[in-house]
Write a protein that holds these residues in place. Structure first.
Motif, PDB file in Angstrom:
ATOM      1  N   GLY A 191      42.962  44.367  34.966  1.00 56.31           N
ATOM      2  CA  GLY A 191      42.946  43.728  36.293  1.00 56.31           C
ATOM      3  C   GLY A 191      43.231  42.245  36.144  1.00 56.31           C
ATOM      4  O   GLY A 191      43.272  41.716  35.036  1.00 56.31           O
ATOM      5  N   THR A 192      43.438  41.580  37.272  1.00 54.86           N
ATOM      6  CA  THR A 192      43.801  40.155  37.223  1.00 54.86           C
ATOM      7  C   THR A 192      42.714  39.254  37.798  1.00 54.86           C
ATOM      8  O   THR A 192      42.726  38.051  37.589  1.00 54.86           O
ATOM      9  N   GLY A 193      41.806  39.821  38.560  1.00 50.97           N
ATOM     10  CA  GLY A 193      40.798  38.988  39.233  1.00 50.97           C
ATOM     11  C   GLY A 193      41.380  38.279  40.442  1.00 50.97           C
ATOM     12  O   GLY A 193      40.814  37.316  40.953  1.00 50.97           O
ATOM     13  N   LEU A 194      42.553  38.752  40.890  1.00 50.36           N
ATOM     14  CA  LEU A 194      43.188  38.096  42.043  1.00 50.36           C
ATOM     15  C   LEU A 194      43.178  38.962  43.299  1.00 50.36           C
ATOM     16  O   LEU A 194      43.465  38.488  44.396  1.00 50.36           O
ATOM     17  N   GLY A 195      42.831  40.253  43.117  1.00 51.38           N
ATOM     18  CA  GLY A 195      42.891  41.188  44.250  1.00 51.38           C
ATOM     19  C   GLY A 195      42.002  40.765  45.407  1.00 51.38           C
ATOM     20  O   GLY A 195      42.470  40.608  46.543  1.00 51.38           O
ATOM     21  N   LEU A 196      40.721  40.558  45.130  1.00 51.59           N
ATOM     22  CA  LEU A 196      39.786  40.226  46.219  1.00 51.59           C
ATOM     23  C   LEU A 196      40.088  38.863  46.858  1.00 51.59           C
ATOM     24  O   LEU A 196      40.016  38.740  48.083  1.00 51.59           O
ATOM     25  N   TYR A 206      38.163  35.673  38.944  1.00 49.19           N
ATOM     26  CA  TYR A 206      36.818  36.078  38.513  1.00 49.19           C
ATOM     27  C   TYR A 206      36.771  37.590  38.305  1.00 49.19           C
ATOM     28  O   TYR A 206      37.108  38.364  39.201  1.00 49.19           O
ATOM     29  N   ARG A 207      36.350  37.996  37.119  1.00 53.91           N
ATOM     30  CA  ARG A 207      36.218  39.418  36.813  1.00 53.91           C
ATOM     31  C   ARG A 207      34.855  39.653  36.200  1.00 53.91           C
ATOM     32  O   ARG A 207      34.370  38.836  35.430  1.00 53.91           O
ATOM     33  N   VAL A 208      34.232  40.777  36.564  1.00 53.52           N
ATOM     34  CA  VAL A 208      32.935  41.091  35.966  1.00 53.52           C
ATOM     35  C   VAL A 208      33.210  41.714  34.603  1.00 53.52           C
ATOM     36  O   VAL A 208      33.983  42.659  34.507  1.00 53.52           O
ATOM     37  N   GLU A 237      28.439  37.105  44.566  1.00 57.10           N
ATOM     38  CA  GLU A 237      28.754  35.779  45.112  1.00 57.10           C
ATOM     39  C   GLU A 237      30.074  35.239  44.586  1.00 57.10           C
ATOM     40  O   GLU A 237      30.643  34.331  45.147  1.00 57.10           O
ATOM     41  N   ARG A 238      30.561  35.798  43.454  1.00 62.48           N
ATOM     42  CA  ARG A 238      31.721  35.178  42.822  1.00 62.48           C
ATOM     43  C   ARG A 238      33.001  36.010  42.839  1.00 62.48           C
ATOM     44  O   ARG A 238      34.069  35.491  42.501  1.00 62.48           O
TER      45      ARG A 238
END
Ligand code: ADP
Length: 500
Positions: A458-463, A446-448, A439-440
């Motif tokens: 990673g940056t958490g910006l790809g998706l 947001y990164r798991v 969901e996030r």
């Protein structure tokens, strides 16, 4: 007889004292307070000073006769009940007394029981009258309270800085406060009762109102909202809430219009700032990265100290991370500024996917992963889009599949034509994503973070970038995933009708 908390005041008007006393005795026993008057003048004085429930009046008295006394008493208290007593009982006097408003008539000499019966019946009427007056008073009070409440609510509504609009179950506007009129430059005196499109020309808002009606029955904690431009270059955010009746039936909706121009302005400044800083950082970072690569290369050639080489390699890795963050930020800024699509052109998606898969092949081999592209058909309709934006989508998704799949895993990209466009699945048998995280993951940054992904950069910006591009293309993205089994990202793209 009804329960009565107070005693009833009864006035006995008779020139004969023994009759006055006899009546007093009888009526005291049934809880009445008896006042006595020997003639009309005394009677009027008593009625003026105290409210009487009942007056027992002798018709034949010296001086002012009973009928005259009754008339004058009525001038003081028009509703008081009068029972006439007279020793000269004739039908005519009785009729005259009744015509003038007497309630009942008792002939003299009277029986105790008869007197009691007539008095009790009159008192019942008196009590009912009292009750009716009381209810009437209550009703008047409630109506007064209601009208005060109504005008208070109206005053509050008109004073609210936010726009408030209320529609009925058909979508007709039943209430609109001053703020809405100001926000859309509507005439102050414009009448309500029409549909939204008669007041505000914004097809999106009309759809939004329509959807609110259609989805009114669906239970959801999320408040639907919509952004639009108001008068005088303002930006407004509309939030909707359905109004449901006691049985859950849809009665209408309340719409709140909030001016978010200041927030929008701030957002714009922030985006411009991020874009500028990212732009300024990109070339020095790239230079550092390239120069480090040269130094590392030299070190390898000169077989110099392993430790220095290790330190520099780690620094180079970090610089690479910084470069990809800066690039992601630039992509986001472009997306926000609506500048992600410089060159819209028909793109052959099968060719584009071939190129991307090939370019990532060496990375897959390095991880000993099996990366393949499956095309379900031989020909595909073109996608009208900026080629770079499409590349960004699939580089991100396939790159993620490679990153979050352990060595030896399988990654498959499947392309197929749907009735209304194209579907591209990026499927892996890697770490998978828990339902909560699913969901996030499309939220910015947001990164798991778990034991398996903690050390993956990673940056958490790809998706979020992928989702932003797809939104602009009228496409969509969804994810199906199970922990430790793998993930499938499903992209849908609108395509031209004709085949390439
Ligand atoms: P990044 O990969 O830079 O962290 P993304 O926005 O691309 O940022 O992805 C967000 C998060 O979603 C990742 O941190 C990762 O935990 C998870 N994720 C994305 N793709 C996959 C995948 N194919 N398998 C497992 N997890 C994934």
């Amino acid at each position: 007889m009804t329960q009565h908390n107070e005693t009833w005041n009864i006035l006995v008007v008779d020139d004969e004292e023994n009759i006055r006393l006899a009546i007093e005795r009888i009526l005291n026993k049934i809880g009445c307070q008896v006042f006595k008057a020997a003639d009309g003048h005394e009677a009027l004085q008593v009625v003026e000073s105290k409210e009487m429930a009942l007056i027992i009046l002798d018709l034949k008295m010296p001086g002012m006769d009973g009928l005259e006394v009754q008339r004058r008493i009525r001038e003081i208290d028009e509703n008081v009940l009068v029972i006439i007593i007279t020793g000269y009982a004739t039908i005519e006097t009785a009729i005259e007394a009744m015509r003038q408003g007497a309630y009942d008539f008792i002939p003299k000499p009277f029986e105790t029981d008869h007197l009691r019966f007539v008095v009790r019946r009159a008192l019942k009427i008196f009590d009912l009258q009292r009750e009716r007056e009381h209810l009437e008073e209550e009703r008047r009070k409630t109506l007064f309270d209601l009208s005060t409440e109504k005008s208070r609510t109206r005053t509050i509504m008109e004073a609210l800085p936010n726009g408030v609009m209320v529609t009925n179950h058909q979508g007709q506007i039943v209430l609109m406060n001053q703020a809405v009129k100001d926000q859309f430059d509507l005439n102050d005196n414009c009448s309500i009762g029409n549909y939204i499109q008669d007041y505000i020309e914004d097809p999106g808002l009309c759809n939004f109102v329509q959807q609110t009606i259609q989805q009114a029955g669906c239970q959801s904690d999320e408040i639907p909202n919509y952004e639009l431009e108001g008068a005088n270059d303002t930006y407004l955010l509309v939030e909707a809430r359905p109004i449901l009746g006691e049985e859950g039936n849809y009665l209408g909706s309340v719409f709140i219009f909030v001016d978010i121009s200041a927030i929008k302005q701030l957002d714009l400044l922030k985006s411009e700032f991020v874009a500028k800083v990212s732009h300024e950082l990109r070339s020095p970072l790239s230079t550092i990265h390239e120069q480090m690569a040269l130094v590392i290369q030299d070190m390898l050639e000169q077989a110099s100290s392993g430790r220095d080489h290790q330190i520099l390699s780690r620094a180079q890795e970090k610089t690479k991370g910084l470069i990809s963050l800066v690039e992601d930020l630039l992509d986001l800024s472009r997306l926000e500024a609506g500048a992600a699509f410089h060159e819209i052109q028909p793109v052959k998606i099968d060719v584009l996917l071939d190129e991307i898969v090939q370019s990532l092949e060496s990375q897959a081999q390095h991880n000993r992963q099996n990366l393949k592209l499956t095309k379900k058909e031989r020909e595909y309709p073109p996608v009208e889009a900026d080629k770079k934006a499409l590349e960004s989508i699939f580089n991100n998704l396939i790159g993620n599949a490679l990153k979050y799949t352990p060595e030896g895993g399988d990654i498959e990209v499947i392309l197929q034509t749907l009735a209304d466009g194209l579907e591209i699945k990026v499927q892996d048998n890697g770490f998978g994503i828990s339902e909560q995280d699913q969901e996030r993951i499309f939220e910015r940054f947001y990164r798991v973070k778990d034991d398996k992904t903690r050390f993956i950069g990673g940056t958490g910006l790809g998706l979020p970038i992928v989702k932003g591009i797809l939104d602009d293309l009228n496409g969509s993205i969804s994810v199906e995933s199970e922990l430790d089994k793998g993930s499938t990202f499903i992209v849908k793209l609108p395509a031209e009708d004709k085949l390439t």
